[in-house]
Design a protein around this motif. Structure first.
Motif, mmCIF file in Angstrom:
data_model
loop_
_atom_site.group_PDB
_atom_site.id
_atom_site.type_symbol
_atom_site.label_atom_id
_atom_site.label_comp_id
_atom_site.label_asym_id
_atom_site.label_seq_id
_atom_site.Cartn_x
_atom_site.Cartn_y
_atom_site.Cartn_z
ATOM 1 N N UNK A 177 102.310 -64.857 -8.208
ATOM 2 C CA UNK A 177 102.649 -64.345 -9.537
ATOM 3 C C UNK A 177 103.487 -63.070 -9.470
ATOM 4 N N UNK A 178 103.094 -62.138 -8.592
ATOM 5 C CA UNK A 178 103.724 -60.815 -8.585
ATOM 6 C C UNK A 178 104.930 -60.730 -7.661
ATOM 7 N N UNK A 179 104.936 -61.489 -6.588
ATOM 8 C CA UNK A 179 106.002 -61.312 -5.594
ATOM 9 C C UNK A 179 106.963 -62.491 -5.487
ATOM 10 N N UNK A 180 106.419 -63.689 -5.608
ATOM 11 C CA UNK A 180 107.289 -64.857 -5.417
ATOM 12 C C UNK A 180 108.040 -65.196 -6.712
ATOM 13 N N UNK A 181 107.286 -65.372 -7.801
ATOM 14 C CA UNK A 181 107.916 -65.814 -9.064
ATOM 15 C C UNK A 181 109.073 -64.917 -9.519
ATOM 16 N N UNK A 182 108.894 -63.582 -9.558
ATOM 17 C CA UNK A 182 110.006 -62.754 -10.035
ATOM 18 C C UNK A 182 111.262 -62.915 -9.189
ATOM 19 N N UNK A 183 111.089 -63.273 -7.917
ATOM 20 C CA UNK A 183 112.251 -63.387 -7.038
ATOM 21 C C UNK A 183 112.929 -64.752 -7.071
ATOM 22 N N UNK A 184 112.315 -65.700 -7.776
ATOM 23 C CA UNK A 184 112.987 -67.002 -7.896
ATOM 24 C C UNK A 184 113.325 -67.272 -9.368
#
Lengths: 293, 314
Positions: free
Chosen positions: A192-199
């Motif tokens: 939620x915090x690291x992967x999603x914002x970057x994709x």
């Protein structure tokens, strides 16, 4: 992080402002939202006001877009139907986005057998032409607005799952994800915090393009009588009902179709502009359409 | 190469198995009893029992699927709930109409897209290039059935040159077939052409910037020779894939266009099956289309790997 987001947002706005086609597309979309919300109040007549003395009247001062085979005002029906198209587009793409991103996140993050199973399921859905699968689902569940939304949502889920998985596969190897793992962050928190914002970038672009395809699919389903049921107005249904009269009453064919065309064009133009800024490597509209036949 | 082919065949077989499962489950998703729903007012206990038994609906679900799969492998797709005719026979009967429409549409699309895409790339930034880009954007945004309606208004209504709908078999009367296929084929072909134009343009542009093209120009070859011998040969390899995928999509039946023009192909059959709630026919048409689509994709991948051996390495 927030500074980065702000600069990306500003970059997007600046780029959209510089692109005259994107400005045009955004203007049409804003207009469409206004019509979608205020359609019933903007309509000069009731959508189901039948007038047997005014059947198949050509465009005139009294009826700007003419009247249909039941004497109903075509302009009023075109305006009110905008809401249906927007609703179906937003809800069905919302379903595809939530389902596809969730599946793609889990497949890409955990890999292994879960990835294989989920992606093979997506491959199976990809093996069906989009409209054919949507028609089959609606045929089985029964025609209507809700089933049309679900059907369109299901057929566009695989493209979101694939894009998400591809993004996750590259992001999960980054140092910041490994750092989060090493300090004991839970998988869900990392996703939620690291992967999603970057994709998010390719997903935003795909959402915009999918809205265009979803509205086209809804129009096609309505044309086949499998979308919202009469007497509620829908652009595709209006074309279907008017197809027997178009050689004598051209306005029945021109105006609802032009509304679909302008809406889809606007989403495509904005989607293309967003892609150029956010994700230049992603597919063009044509390529995206080819990959979801 | 052999390993690549075997892997792709295996992948396709697995996906096809999944496709049969989805198609099988379609019937299970029908709320209520599908045979009763299909028979409607024509219900009579004898026909009902016969159809239920023939469709295997009185068996447990896994047995039903195994039986469906076994029969499908031998080309038996069940019988129509409406007419009692074999589904494979009904579907096969509709194939020529869809085939003639799809092939004509793709030929038309190629005739438009090749010159337009190539000239747009070679003269990048020119008026032709801008026109090609507008055409591409138009093609992916316009609903094909609306374009069909516009065609009917203009060519059947105003000019009276072409019939508004209907079908004549090619073998029966080629002249009348041509006049009937023109409007639907051009309608579908224009959308396909807009997609192909974009691909051909970007593919040619990519090759134009390759080192070997610069070398060919540097050694003094004429522009025409460079384009024909070096650029097009390489640029058109990826286009083969797109053309085949487009053809496969069209073979799957352009439902809306076939309905609009009363064209009795697979698409129209699907629509009629939906209207009549003839689920075995719907299942048969969907399965055939998906299988065709998978087969074409498989053949294209193998052909592509032969044309460009780097694919197998990737």
């Amino acid at each position: 992080m927030s500074g980065g987001r702000e600069s990306t947002g500003r970059r997007v706005l600046d780029a959209l402002r510089r692109d005259p086609l994107a400005v045009g597309g955004t203007f049409v979309l804003l207009l469409l939202i206004v019509v979608g919300v205020a359609g019933p109040w903007l309509a000069p007549a009731g959508v189901n006001d039948v007038d047997v003395d005014a059947m198949l009247r050509p465009p005139s001062g009294a009826h700007l877009f003419g009247t249909d085979e039941l004497g109903r005002d075509v302009l009023s029906r075109v305006l009110v139907a905008a809401r249906v198209s927007l609703e179906v587009g937003v809800v069905s793409v919302g379903i595809a986005l939530v389902a596809g991103v969730t599946l793609g996140l889990f497949a890409g993050y955990y890999r292994g057998w879960l990835d294989s199973v989920l992606m093979r399921c997506m491959d199976v859905l990809f093996a069906f032409p989009v409209l054919l699968l949507a028609v089959a689902i609606v045929a089985v569940l029964g025609p209507g607005l809700l089933t049309a939304m679900v059907a369109i949502g299901v057929v566009y889920t695989p493209i979101f799952a694939r894009i998400t998985r591809a993004g996750v596969l590259s992001v999960r190897e980054q140092v910041f994800v490994r750092a989060a793992v090493s300090i004991g962050a839970s998988d869900l928190r990392i996703m939620r915090r690291h992967v999603l914002p970057n994709i998010a970038a390719p997903l935003i672009v795909q959402t915009s393009l999918s809205l265009a395809f979803a509205i086209l699919s809804e129009a096609a389903l309505s044309f086949l009588g499998l979308g919202i049921q009469p007497p509620a107005p829908a652009w595709g249904r209006m074309l279907f009902d008017g197809r027997g009269f178009v050689t004598d009453a051209w306005w029945l064919g021109v105006f609802p179709g032009a509304a679909i065309f302008l809406t889809v064009l606007a989403f495509n133009l904005v989607g293309d502009a967003l892609r150029d800024v956010l994700d230049p490597r992603q597919l063009t509209v044509s390529e995206a359409r080819r990959s979801t036949p | 190469m052999t390993r690549f082919v075997l892997r792709r065949v295996l992948q396709s077989a697995i996906v096809l198995l999944g496709v049969t499962l989805v198609v099988f489950l379609l019937l299970q998703l029908v709320p209520g009893d599908p045979v009763r729903v299909a028979l409607g007012t024509r219900f009579d206990p004898q026909t009902y029992e016969a159809l239920r038994s023939r469709a295997g609906l009185d068996q447990p679900l896994p047995v039903q699927y195994a039986s469906y799969l076994g029969h499908a492998l031998t080309g038996d797709l069940g019988v129509s709930f409406r007419t009692g005719q074999p589904v494979s026979w009904i579907v096969a009967e509709r194939l020529p109409a869809t085939l003639s429409l799809a092939v004509t549409a793709v030929v038309f699309a190629l005739l438009v897209a090749f010159p337009l895409g190539i000239v747009a790339a070679v003269r990048s930034g020119s008026a032709v290039d801008h026109a090609a880009r507008v055409f591409s954007q138009f093609g992916v945004s316009v609903p094909d059935f609306w374009m069909g309606i516009m065609g009917i208004i203009l060519f059947a209504g105003v000019l009276g040159w072409l019939p508004p709908s209907g079908y004549v078999a090619l073998t029966e009367d080629p002249g009348r077939w041509a006049s009937h296929v023109a409007l639907p084929a051009v309608t579908v072909g224009l959308v396909t052409a807009s997609i192909l134009t974009r691909f051909i343009r970007s593919s040619v542009l990519e090759v134009l910037s390759a080192d070997y093209v610069r070398t060919a120009e540097a050694k003094g070859l004429r522009n025409r020779v460079v384009i024909l011998r070096h650029v097009l040969r390489n640029a058109l390899i990826p286009v083969v894939t797109v053309v085949a995928v487009q053809l496969a999509s069209l073979l799957g039946g352009v439902i809306v266009i076939e309905v609009l023009f009363a064209w009795p192909g697979i698409g129209r059959l699907t629509f009629d099956a939906v209207q009549a709630r003839d689920y075995p026919v719907l299942q048969g048409a969907v399965l055939l289309v998906a299988a065709l689509f998978l087969l074409v994709n498989l053949l294209v991948d193998i052909l592509y790997a032969r044309l460009d051996p780097r694919i197998t390495v990737k």
